[in-house]
Write a protein that holds these residues in place. Sequence first.
Motif, PDB file in Angstrom:
ATOM      1  N   ARG B 397       1.020  -1.130  -0.187  1.00 27.51           N
ATOM      2  CA  ARG B 397       0.437   0.109  -0.073  1.00 27.51           C
ATOM      3  C   ARG B 397       0.708   1.137   0.231  1.00 27.51           C
ATOM      4  NH1 ARG B 397      -2.591  -3.529   3.071  1.00 27.51           N
ATOM      5  NH2 ARG B 397      -4.112  -4.274   2.493  1.00 27.51           N
ATOM      6  N   PRO B 398       0.511   2.716  -0.690  1.00 28.07           N
ATOM      7  CA  PRO B 398       0.970   3.620  -0.803  1.00 28.07           C
ATOM      8  C   PRO B 398       1.000   4.279   1.092  1.00 28.07           C
ATOM      9  CG  PRO B 398      -0.626   4.230  -2.374  1.00 28.07           C
ATOM     10  CD  PRO B 398      -0.837   2.450  -1.635  1.00 28.07           C
ATOM     11  N   TYR B 399       2.754   4.619   1.265  1.00 28.96           N
ATOM     12  CA  TYR B 399       2.187   4.924   2.651  1.00 28.96           C
ATOM     13  C   TYR B 399       2.008   6.275   2.278  1.00 28.96           C
ATOM     14  CZ  TYR B 399       4.457   6.793   7.165  1.00 28.96           C
ATOM     15  OH  TYR B 399       5.004   7.181   7.959  1.00 28.96           O
ATOM     16  N   ARG B 400       2.229   7.060   1.832  1.00 26.46           N
ATOM     17  CA  ARG B 400       1.536   7.990   1.028  1.00 26.46           C
ATOM     18  C   ARG B 400       0.917   8.379   0.178  1.00 26.46           C
ATOM     19  NH1 ARG B 400      -0.978  12.726   1.785  1.00 26.46           N
ATOM     20  NH2 ARG B 400      -0.330  15.125   1.911  1.00 26.46           N
ATOM     21  N   LEU B 401      -0.121   8.421  -0.193  1.00 18.18           N
ATOM     22  CA  LEU B 401      -0.591   9.460  -2.037  1.00 18.18           C
ATOM     23  C   LEU B 401      -0.998  10.560  -1.442  1.00 18.18           C
ATOM     24  CD1 LEU B 401      -1.628   8.197  -4.303  1.00 18.18           C
ATOM     25  CD2 LEU B 401      -3.463   8.133  -3.442  1.00 18.18           C
ATOM     26  N   HIS B 402      -0.549  11.429  -2.916  1.00 18.23           N
ATOM     27  CA  HIS B 402      -0.866  12.638  -2.424  1.00 18.23           C
ATOM     28  C   HIS B 402      -1.110  13.250  -4.062  1.00 18.23           C
ATOM     29  CE1 HIS B 402      -1.423  17.430  -2.368  1.00 18.23           C
ATOM     30  NE2 HIS B 402       0.004  17.075  -2.994  1.00 18.23           N
ATOM     31  N   MET B 403      -1.863  13.683  -4.048  1.00 18.13           N
ATOM     32  CA  MET B 403      -2.481  14.438  -5.765  1.00 18.13           C
ATOM     33  C   MET B 403      -2.606  15.677  -5.303  1.00 18.13           C
ATOM     34  SD  MET B 403      -3.219  11.843  -7.436  1.00 18.13           S
ATOM     35  CE  MET B 403      -4.577  11.358  -8.877  1.00 18.13           C
ATOM     36  N   ARG B 404      -2.019  16.300  -5.975  1.00 22.21           N
ATOM     37  CA  ARG B 404      -1.693  17.788  -6.621  1.00 22.21           C
ATOM     38  C   ARG B 404      -2.841  18.062  -7.923  1.00 22.21           C
ATOM     39  NH1 ARG B 404      -1.620  22.358 -11.003  1.00 22.21           N
ATOM     40  NH2 ARG B 404      -0.164  23.352  -9.511  1.00 22.21           N
ATOM     41  N   ALA B 405      -3.430  18.940  -6.988  1.00 22.85           N
ATOM     42  CA  ALA B 405      -5.263  18.778  -7.996  1.00 22.85           C
ATOM     43  C   ALA B 405      -5.171  20.219  -8.293  1.00 22.85           C
ATOM     44  CB  ALA B 405      -6.089  18.865  -7.463  1.00 22.85           C
ATOM     45  N   PRO B 406      -5.214  20.356  -9.624  1.00 19.73           N
ATOM     46  CA  PRO B 406      -5.077  21.025 -10.853  1.00 19.73           C
ATOM     47  C   PRO B 406      -6.123  22.332  -9.985  1.00 19.73           C
ATOM     48  CG  PRO B 406      -5.239  20.127 -12.019  1.00 19.73           C
ATOM     49  CD  PRO B 406      -5.305  19.426 -10.789  1.00 19.73           C
ATOM     50  N   SER B 407      -7.721  22.147  -9.883  1.00 17.46           N
ATOM     51  CA  SER B 407      -8.775  23.119  -9.655  1.00 17.46           C
ATOM     52  C   SER B 407      -7.546  23.505  -8.476  1.00 17.46           C
ATOM     53  CB  SER B 407      -9.631  22.550  -9.365  1.00 17.46           C
ATOM     54  OG  SER B 407     -10.636  21.101 -10.728  1.00 17.46           O
ATOM     55  N   PHE B 408      -7.221  22.518  -7.454  1.00 17.67           N
ATOM     56  CA  PHE B 408      -7.642  23.230  -6.473  1.00 17.67           C
ATOM     57  C   PHE B 408      -6.381  24.768  -5.884  1.00 17.67           C
ATOM     58  CE2 PHE B 408      -4.563  22.626  -1.624  1.00 17.67           C
ATOM     59  CZ  PHE B 408      -5.430  23.449  -1.403  1.00 17.67           C
ATOM     60  N   VAL B 409      -4.800  24.534  -7.026  1.00 16.52           N
ATOM     61  CA  VAL B 409      -4.355  25.676  -6.801  1.00 16.52           C
ATOM     62  C   VAL B 409      -4.836  26.442  -7.888  1.00 16.52           C
ATOM     63  CG1 VAL B 409      -2.068  25.974  -7.480  1.00 16.52           C
ATOM     64  CG2 VAL B 409      -2.034  23.977  -6.696  1.00 16.52           C
ATOM     65  N   ASN B 410      -5.188  25.888  -8.935  1.00 14.73           N
ATOM     66  CA  ASN B 410      -6.079  27.330 -10.011  1.00 14.73           C
ATOM     67  C   ASN B 410      -7.319  28.101  -9.526  1.00 14.73           C
ATOM     68  OD1 ASN B 410      -4.315  26.362 -11.864  1.00 14.73           O
ATOM     69  ND2 ASN B 410      -6.449  24.741 -13.243  1.00 14.73           N
ATOM     70  N   ILE B 411      -8.050  27.236  -8.249  1.00 17.75           N
ATOM     71  CA  ILE B 411      -9.187  28.233  -7.711  1.00 17.75           C
ATOM     72  C   ILE B 411      -8.415  29.415  -7.133  1.00 17.75           C
ATOM     73  CG2 ILE B 411     -11.241  27.364  -8.146  1.00 17.75           C
ATOM     74  CD1 ILE B 411     -10.833  26.370  -5.181  1.00 17.75           C
ATOM     75  N   GLN B 412      -7.350  29.535  -6.201  1.00 19.11           N
ATOM     76  CA  GLN B 412      -6.893  30.494  -5.786  1.00 19.11           C
ATOM     77  C   GLN B 412      -6.219  31.796  -6.964  1.00 19.11           C
ATOM     78  OE1 GLN B 412      -3.491  29.785  -3.391  1.00 19.11           O
ATOM     79  NE2 GLN B 412      -2.770  28.209  -4.580  1.00 19.11           N
ATOM     80  N   CYS B 413      -6.557  31.906  -8.123  1.00 23.21           N
ATOM     81  CA  CYS B 413      -6.930  32.887  -9.279  1.00 23.21           C
ATOM     82  C   CYS B 413      -7.757  33.851  -9.033  1.00 23.21           C
ATOM     83  CB  CYS B 413      -6.441  32.370 -10.379  1.00 23.21           C
ATOM     84  SG  CYS B 413      -5.352  31.622 -10.324  1.00 23.21           S
ATOM     85  N   LEU B 414      -9.232  32.736  -8.615  1.00 25.94           N
ATOM     86  CA  LEU B 414     -10.262  33.193  -7.874  1.00 25.94           C
ATOM     87  C   LEU B 414     -10.126  35.039  -7.630  1.00 25.94           C
ATOM     88  CD1 LEU B 414     -13.218  30.544  -7.851  1.00 25.94           C
ATOM     89  CD2 LEU B 414     -12.184  32.029 -10.030  1.00 25.94           C
ATOM     90  N   PRO B 415      -9.698  35.232  -6.630  1.00 28.75           N
ATOM     91  CA  PRO B 415      -9.718  36.423  -5.428  1.00 28.75           C
ATOM     92  C   PRO B 415      -9.194  37.353  -6.791  1.00 28.75           C
ATOM     93  CG  PRO B 415      -9.077  34.759  -4.531  1.00 28.75           C
ATOM     94  CD  PRO B 415      -9.430  33.917  -5.489  1.00 28.75           C
ATOM     95  N   HIS B 416      -8.052  37.186  -7.580  1.00 27.45           N
ATOM     96  CA  HIS B 416      -7.300  38.794  -7.988  1.00 27.45           C
ATOM     97  C   HIS B 416      -8.383  38.494  -9.174  1.00 27.45           C
ATOM     98  CE1 HIS B 416      -4.192  37.848  -6.038  1.00 27.45           C
ATOM     99  NE2 HIS B 416      -4.445  36.633  -5.130  1.00 27.45           N
ATOM    100  N   MET B 417      -8.829  37.409 -10.296  1.00 24.63           N
ATOM    101  CA  MET B 417      -9.825  37.527 -11.465  1.00 24.63           C
ATOM    102  C   MET B 417     -10.660  38.524 -10.950  1.00 24.63           C
ATOM    103  SD  MET B 417      -9.608  33.882 -12.623  1.00 24.63           S
ATOM    104  CE  MET B 417      -8.863  33.060 -13.842  1.00 24.63           C
ATOM    105  N   VAL B 436     -13.612  21.665 -10.902  1.00 28.25           N
ATOM    106  CA  VAL B 436     -14.260  20.394  -9.979  1.00 28.25           C
ATOM    107  C   VAL B 436     -13.967  19.940  -8.963  1.00 28.25           C
ATOM    108  CG1 VAL B 436     -14.240  17.721 -10.776  1.00 28.25           C
ATOM    109  CG2 VAL B 436     -13.682  19.178 -12.502  1.00 28.25           C
ATOM    110  N   LEU B 437     -14.725  20.177  -8.012  1.00 27.85           N
ATOM    111  CA  LEU B 437     -15.121  20.299  -6.584  1.00 27.85           C
ATOM    112  C   LEU B 437     -14.500  18.610  -6.287  1.00 27.85           C
ATOM    113  CD1 LEU B 437     -15.286  22.858  -4.998  1.00 27.85           C
ATOM    114  CD2 LEU B 437     -16.256  22.890  -7.206  1.00 27.85           C
ATOM    115  N   GLY B 438     -14.715  18.376  -6.760  1.00 29.39           N
ATOM    116  CA  GLY B 438     -14.047  16.620  -6.714  1.00 29.39           C
ATOM    117  C   GLY B 438     -12.260  16.681  -5.776  1.00 29.39           C
ATOM    118  N   ASP B 439     -11.956  17.310  -7.213  1.00 24.24           N
ATOM    119  CA  ASP B 439     -10.943  17.613  -7.736  1.00 24.24           C
ATOM    120  C   ASP B 439      -9.806  18.604  -6.512  1.00 24.24           C
ATOM    121  OD1 ASP B 439      -8.376  17.035  -8.935  1.00 24.24           O
ATOM    122  OD2 ASP B 439      -8.239  18.831 -10.470  1.00 24.24           O
ATOM    123  N   VAL B 440     -10.645  19.535  -6.191  1.00 26.47           N
ATOM    124  CA  VAL B 440     -10.299  20.532  -5.244  1.00 26.47           C
ATOM    125  C   VAL B 440     -10.103  20.447  -3.729  1.00 26.47           C
ATOM    126  CG1 VAL B 440     -10.782  22.477  -3.981  1.00 26.47           C
ATOM    127  CG2 VAL B 440     -11.626  22.322  -6.504  1.00 26.47           C
TER     128      VAL B 440
END
Lengths: 154, 442
Positions: B397-417, B436-440
């Motif tokens: 089993r993976p000891y640690r599984l991390h997904m770098r989610a593009p939506s999670f990072v991209n919504i940080q642009c919302l306040p600036h846009m 995609v909120l499942g990704d966020v």
Amino acid sequence: MFDCPRADSLGQVVLHPSRERYVDVVKAMADDGFTTCADLTAVDFLAHPGRPLPDGVTAERFEVVVNLLDIQTGRRTRLRVQVPEGDPTIPTLFDVHPGTEAMEREVYDMFGVEFTDHPDLTRILMPEDWIGHPLRKDETVGAIPVQFKEAGNG
Amino acid sequence: MSDLIVQTAEGGQELKPRSEVSAKELLREVGAVLRMSETEAAQLGGAPVDPDEDQTMIINMGPQHPSTHGVLRLMLELQGETVLRCKPIIGYLHTGMEKTGEQLTYMQGGTNVTRMDYLSPFFNELVFSMATEQLLGIDGDLPERAVWIRMLFSELNRMSSHLLFLATNGMDLGAVSMMIYGWREREEVLRFFQKVTGLRMNHNYVRPGGVAADLPPGWRDDVLRLLDLIPPRLEEYDTLMTGQPIWRERLQGVGVITPTEALALGATGPVLRSTGVDWDLRRGIPYLRYPEVEFDVIVGSYGDAFDRYAIRLNEVRESMRIVRQVLDRMPAGDYRIQDKKVTPPPRARIDESMEALIHHFKIFTEGFKVPEGEVYVAVESPRGELGCYIASDGSARPYRLHMRAPSFVNIQCLPHMMRGALVADAVAIISSVDPVLGDVDR
């Protein structure tokens, strides 16, 4: 390379800066072309302390993992910073890479590693009144009683 | 009744009233993104300086707002119709999938990750499989056919995901007929997925070592039918939306972000490319067989919502171009690696060999052990860089599984846009980032 112990992993460049030099290394790398911080996460090595590390790096419980990206040449470099259990703090990268804001909040939320000088260090995924940090290895899976208070007993 | 009504609050995660925020905190946010000092940021004058508290109000948009694509909650500080500040509040869909991933074997992990970004499931499976294969050291030994099947599904999935974007983008802006058209074309692509994988979504088709099953007979005709069907429909979209004055008025100059801002915020995918930065992992750090196919990286020039719309529309065309080349080059051969460690024995062998039966049972119950190590692999998903970081301790089993989610990072642009935009444009801006909120939340 940037005066850090280096130990490559499966062909990927991995640097192990100390917690004190971490932000300076990231700054120096940003000047060297690594202008994007693609990812910032952490690992809790509580259940697996004996991992291989290069000489001069002391294994600690937490490890903050930063993936930096140079979009001009397509290079990637990963930083692994050891964070001790007794003092789980690390300086924030916000001033170098503002995009780490949400990622650092996620690490704080999930691991309880505090990023000093972060502008808004609050939980991001869990509710604000949540107790504990779910991705720590000593947090049990499925230990939360599911409550349906309003449902009655039929 | 009244004791059932409980006020919900996210406490400190919420947008604070202006009276509780110091000017320094406000400027730090702006200044850090624009990479300038607080003094310089103050001189920019982007945000109106310190409006009276009684002239502004903070309202919630979401989490049940139809245009927030799931359960995104935005707290907006408004002065009249103008958005002064905005803070996305997320976590309503958080189900601890990274923690779940630590309990599942590498064999089972695909079923977990495929549910993260549910609009581009193949990319989740692909990046997870690629990371596992690198840890196993078999990433160079995959059969050619498996690699090209992965390319085929990546690009078809990019098409289905972007078609859904076109549908929801239309819906958010009032072009409701576009919604129906977009869903209709996406369904055609999903029908092909269902034929091959058995499911419309959450396929668990790409697995460590190859793919789950070979392409069924007649797959080539199905894909060719798609390639004939969709281009005229895209022409229709152009007529319906691209050249239409109302559509342009709603999108052009809305939600502008500069290349410096986008890079500083870690934005990737169409959000970054709309600013003119030609960064695409398929070209920048190629994986699979992307260096062997011809395609263009579509970039915008203004960084506004219209550019992001146009980029995705044209990426559908580029994906079809790649799919055509994949059809020409699809080699014969095995669809998964013949490595006893990761590949279960074929069904026919199970009937005649006890060892094969045991092996089959073991691989699905216990999984396979993956050597100790850690790896980060990234692919270009329809939303940007989708990364997978796995730390392995040598178990199954993976000891640690991390997904770098593009939506999670991209919504940080919302306040600036959104700074200085109108409330009506907020809808267009959320839609143009295509989170995609499942990704966020994962």
